[in-house]
Design a protein around this motif. Structure first.
Motif, mmCIF file in Angstrom:
data_model
loop_
_atom_site.group_PDB
_atom_site.id
_atom_site.type_symbol
_atom_site.label_atom_id
_atom_site.label_comp_id
_atom_site.label_asym_id
_atom_site.label_seq_id
_atom_site.Cartn_x
_atom_site.Cartn_y
_atom_site.Cartn_z
ATOM 1 N N LYS A 81 0.826 -1.206 0.000
ATOM 2 C CA LYS A 81 0.000 0.000 0.000
ATOM 3 C C LYS A 81 0.863 1.261 0.000
ATOM 4 O O LYS A 81 0.583 2.233 -0.708
ATOM 5 N N LEU A 82 1.933 1.221 0.798
ATOM 6 C CA LEU A 82 2.798 2.393 0.934
ATOM 7 C C LEU A 82 3.496 2.749 -0.370
ATOM 8 O O LEU A 82 3.820 3.916 -0.605
ATOM 9 N N GLU A 83 3.729 1.775 -1.222
ATOM 10 C CA GLU A 83 4.366 2.076 -2.503
ATOM 11 C C GLU A 83 3.537 3.088 -3.300
ATOM 12 O O GLU A 83 4.083 3.924 -4.026
ATOM 13 N N TYR A 84 2.228 3.021 -3.157
ATOM 14 C CA TYR A 84 1.339 3.956 -3.852
ATOM 15 C C TYR A 84 1.161 5.253 -3.064
ATOM 16 O O TYR A 84 1.216 6.349 -3.634
ATOM 17 N N SER A 85 0.956 5.128 -1.765
ATOM 18 C CA SER A 85 0.735 6.319 -0.935
ATOM 19 C C SER A 85 1.957 7.237 -0.947
ATOM 20 O O SER A 85 1.834 8.460 -1.089
ATOM 21 N N ILE A 86 3.129 6.654 -0.786
ATOM 22 C CA ILE A 86 4.348 7.466 -0.719
ATOM 23 C C ILE A 86 4.645 8.113 -2.067
ATOM 24 O O ILE A 86 5.124 9.250 -2.130
ATOM 25 N N LYS A 87 4.345 7.421 -3.163
ATOM 26 C CA LYS A 87 4.524 8.037 -4.484
ATOM 27 C C LYS A 87 3.651 9.272 -4.615
ATOM 28 O O LYS A 87 4.096 10.319 -5.135
ATOM 29 N N GLU A 88 2.421 9.191 -4.133
ATOM 30 C CA GLU A 88 1.544 10.356 -4.183
ATOM 31 C C GLU A 88 2.094 11.483 -3.311
ATOM 32 O O GLU A 88 2.042 12.661 -3.699
ATOM 33 N N ALA A 89 2.652 11.119 -2.144
ATOM 34 C CA ALA A 89 3.253 12.131 -1.269
ATOM 35 C C ALA A 89 4.400 12.847 -1.973
ATOM 36 O O ALA A 89 4.510 14.083 -1.928
ATOM 37 N N ILE A 90 5.258 12.088 -2.620
ATOM 38 C CA ILE A 90 6.391 12.673 -3.341
ATOM 39 C C ILE A 90 5.904 13.557 -4.481
ATOM 40 O O ILE A 90 6.390 14.682 -4.684
ATOM 41 N N ASP A 91 4.925 13.067 -5.235
ATOM 42 C CA ASP A 91 4.383 13.830 -6.356
ATOM 43 C C ASP A 91 3.769 15.147 -5.895
ATOM 44 O O ASP A 91 3.745 16.130 -6.652
ATOM 45 N N ASN A 92 3.274 15.174 -4.657
ATOM 46 C CA ASN A 92 2.667 16.395 -4.110
ATOM 47 C C ASN A 92 3.680 17.288 -3.403
ATOM 48 O O ASN A 92 3.308 18.288 -2.788
ATOM 49 N N GLY A 93 4.946 16.930 -3.491
ATOM 50 C CA GLY A 93 5.991 17.767 -2.908
ATOM 51 C C GLY A 93 6.089 17.697 -1.396
ATOM 52 O O GLY A 93 6.620 18.615 -0.752
ATOM 53 N N CYS A 94 5.605 16.606 -0.808
ATOM 54 C CA CYS A 94 5.639 16.463 0.654
ATOM 55 C C CYS A 94 7.006 15.948 1.114
ATOM 56 O O CYS A 94 7.685 15.223 0.389
ATOM 57 N N ASP A 95 7.383 16.348 2.316
ATOM 58 C CA ASP A 95 8.652 15.885 2.876
ATOM 59 C C ASP A 95 8.477 15.077 4.151
ATOM 60 O O ASP A 95 9.442 14.532 4.692
ATOM 61 N N THR A 96 7.233 14.969 4.645
ATOM 62 C CA THR A 96 6.984 14.276 5.911
ATOM 63 C C THR A 96 5.712 13.434 5.821
ATOM 64 O O THR A 96 4.667 13.927 5.376
ATOM 65 N N LEU A 97 5.816 12.189 6.238
ATOM 66 C CA LEU A 97 4.662 11.299 6.308
ATOM 67 C C LEU A 97 4.088 11.342 7.713
ATOM 68 O O LEU A 97 4.831 11.291 8.696
ATOM 69 N N ILE A 98 2.773 11.417 7.817
ATOM 70 C CA ILE A 98 2.090 11.436 9.110
ATOM 71 C C ILE A 98 1.115 10.270 9.122
ATOM 72 O O ILE A 98 0.271 10.151 8.232
ATOM 73 N N THR A 99 1.238 9.401 10.117
ATOM 74 C CA THR A 99 0.299 8.285 10.187
ATOM 75 C C THR A 99 0.059 7.880 11.625
ATOM 76 O O THR A 99 0.644 8.460 12.553
ATOM 77 N N CYS A 100 -0.793 6.885 11.819
ATOM 78 C CA CYS A 100 -1.230 6.530 13.163
ATOM 79 C C CYS A 100 -1.367 5.023 13.317
ATOM 80 O O CYS A 100 -1.400 4.277 12.339
ATOM 81 N N GLY A 101 -1.487 4.578 14.558
ATOM 82 C CA GLY A 101 -1.680 3.167 14.857
ATOM 83 C C GLY A 101 -1.504 2.904 16.330
ATOM 84 O O GLY A 101 -1.238 3.815 17.126
ATOM 85 N N GLY A 102 -1.630 1.649 16.704
ATOM 86 C CA GLY A 102 -1.358 1.247 18.080
ATOM 87 C C GLY A 102 0.133 1.262 18.356
ATOM 88 O O GLY A 102 0.953 1.418 17.445
ATOM 89 N N ILE A 103 0.494 1.072 19.602
ATOM 90 C CA ILE A 103 1.906 1.139 19.978
ATOM 91 C C ILE A 103 2.716 0.065 19.264
ATOM 92 O O ILE A 103 3.909 0.225 19.005
ATOM 93 N N GLN A 104 2.080 -1.040 18.886
ATOM 94 C CA GLN A 104 2.759 -2.112 18.157
ATOM 95 C C GLN A 104 2.353 -2.148 16.683
ATOM 96 O O GLN A 104 2.380 -3.195 16.043
ATOM 97 N N SER A 105 2.045 -0.990 16.142
ATOM 98 C CA SER A 105 1.577 -0.921 14.758
ATOM 99 C C SER A 105 2.646 -1.361 13.758
ATOM 100 O O SER A 105 3.723 -0.767 13.669
ATOM 101 N N ASN A 106 2.315 -2.392 12.971
ATOM 102 C CA ASN A 106 3.185 -2.802 11.868
ATOM 103 C C ASN A 106 3.227 -1.719 10.789
ATOM 104 O O ASN A 106 4.276 -1.457 10.191
ATOM 105 N N HIS A 107 2.081 -1.114 10.556
ATOM 106 C CA HIS A 107 1.992 -0.083 9.531
ATOM 107 C C HIS A 107 2.861 1.124 9.879
ATOM 108 O O HIS A 107 3.570 1.657 9.012
ATOM 109 N N ALA A 108 2.821 1.556 11.135
ATOM 110 C CA ALA A 108 3.614 2.717 11.539
ATOM 111 C C ALA A 108 5.102 2.439 11.353
ATOM 112 O O ALA A 108 5.842 3.267 10.806
#
Length: 331
Positions: A47-74
């Motif tokens: 999933k991140l391969e697509y999300s991060i590409k969109e972030a880069i295309d939008n000129g972003c320099d920081t990813l912000i995300t959420c999850g539990g303390i043991q989040s695999n996604h985070a």
């Protein structure tokens, strides 16, 4: 659907679980999406391969995300971001000072900027909190990109549409046809992507079966539908027309004590599978889903099922905080 970056080790291999297949008199194969990487292991990186590409295309320099303390996604988000030069801010749910273990240990090693919030704040205010972080970054000359829990949104789910191509290639290579694909459902995006991939590349022939690990089947059926509708915005008109909202099937009853909480039966099942198959499941997602599948098959619920593909979505690091809950002294 090719508008992505390449981070994951793909395609992931498929192997048969021979002992449990003999026991249950059905062929159970496992797709090793736990082997997409190490720091970025698991399903989230697709999933991140697509999300991060969109972030880069939008000129972003920081990813912000959420999850539990043991989040695999985070954890995967931080590691993936580093590889392409992006910083990350994690909003993690905890009601107490967390032990530095498992995914949280990896977060620390990766140098993540971590903000702790309570369970109540997470349930009711996490989107607002992430938006506030994005605003603060902007005031400091930085540009944030918000990735929702589990990267389970329209663009993230595109990664699991591509997953279906790998399944099709394997079927052609070895001469087998899976009738059922089974996956844990924790935020809905992986299931949504596989469902769409089934429509696009597998002629809609597979039964896509989810086991929810929190909330209810009804909750996720609705959430999956919403993710699919959002994903259609990223597809061309021809492919979008092929996607339906039918045959979404999620089996309830295996949440156990709750999200990320494990009971003795679940942990014993994970232990026994590891000893018998040399495959280690995680306690939050795949352990509950495979435990659910095993028990449903024991009840003879799927009489027409012959070849099952179970998706191992990773989460190995989540086992380490559970180490004291395993009763290894048991004979």
């Amino acid at each position: 659907m090719e508008n992505k970056i390449s981070i994951a080790n793909l395609p992931t291999k498929i192997e048969k679980l021979k002992k449990i297949s003999r026991e249950l008199n059905v062929n159970i194969y496992i797709k090793r999406d736990d082997q997409t990487g190490t720091e970025i292991s698991g399903n989230k990186v697709r999933k991140l391969e697509y999300s991060i590409k969109e972030a880069i295309d939008n000129g972003c320099d920081t990813l912000i995300t959420c999850g539990g303390i043991q989040s695999n996604h985070a954890r995967s988000t931080v590691a993936a971001g580093i590889k392409v030069g992006l910083s990350s801010v994690l909003v993690l749910r905890t009601n107490e000072e967390p032990e530095v273990d498992g995914n949280y240990l990896i977060d620390q090693l990766l140098g993540a900027d971590i903000k702790f919030i309570t369970s109540d704040e997470y349930s009711n205010k996490r989107e607002e909190i992430m938006e506030n972080i994005k605003s603060e970054l902007l005031q400091n000359g930085r540009k944030g990109y918000i990735i929702p829990e589990g990267a389970s949104n329209g663009i993230g789910s595109l990664g699991y549409i591509e997953f279906a191509k790998e399944v099709l290639d394997y079927e052609k290579e070895v001469g087998i046809e899976f009738d059922t694909i089974v996956v844990a459902v924790g935020s809905g995006g992986t299931y949504a992507g596989i469902h769409m991939g089934n429509n696009l590349y597998l002629d809609g022939k597979k039964r896509i079966l989810g086991f929810n690990v929190c909330d209810t089947a009804e909750f996720f059926e609705e959430k999956v539908k919403n993710i699919i509708l959002e994903s259609k915005n990223y597809l061309n008109k021809e492919n979008s027309k092929k996607i339906n909202l039918e045959s979404i099937e999620i089996i309830d009853g295996y949440v156990g004590e709750g999200y990320a909480l494990s009971n003795e039966s679940e942990l014993d099942f994970i232990w026994n599978l590891a000893k018998n198959e040399g495959v280690i499941l995680d306690p939050v997602y795949t352990g509950k889903a495979m435990y659910g599948l095993y028990n449903e098959l024991k009840k003879n619920k799927f009489k027409e099922t012959k070849n099952i593909l179970f998706v191992h979505t990773g989460g190995l690091f989540g086992l380490f905080p559970k180490k004291n809950q395993f009763n290894f002294k048991k004979k």
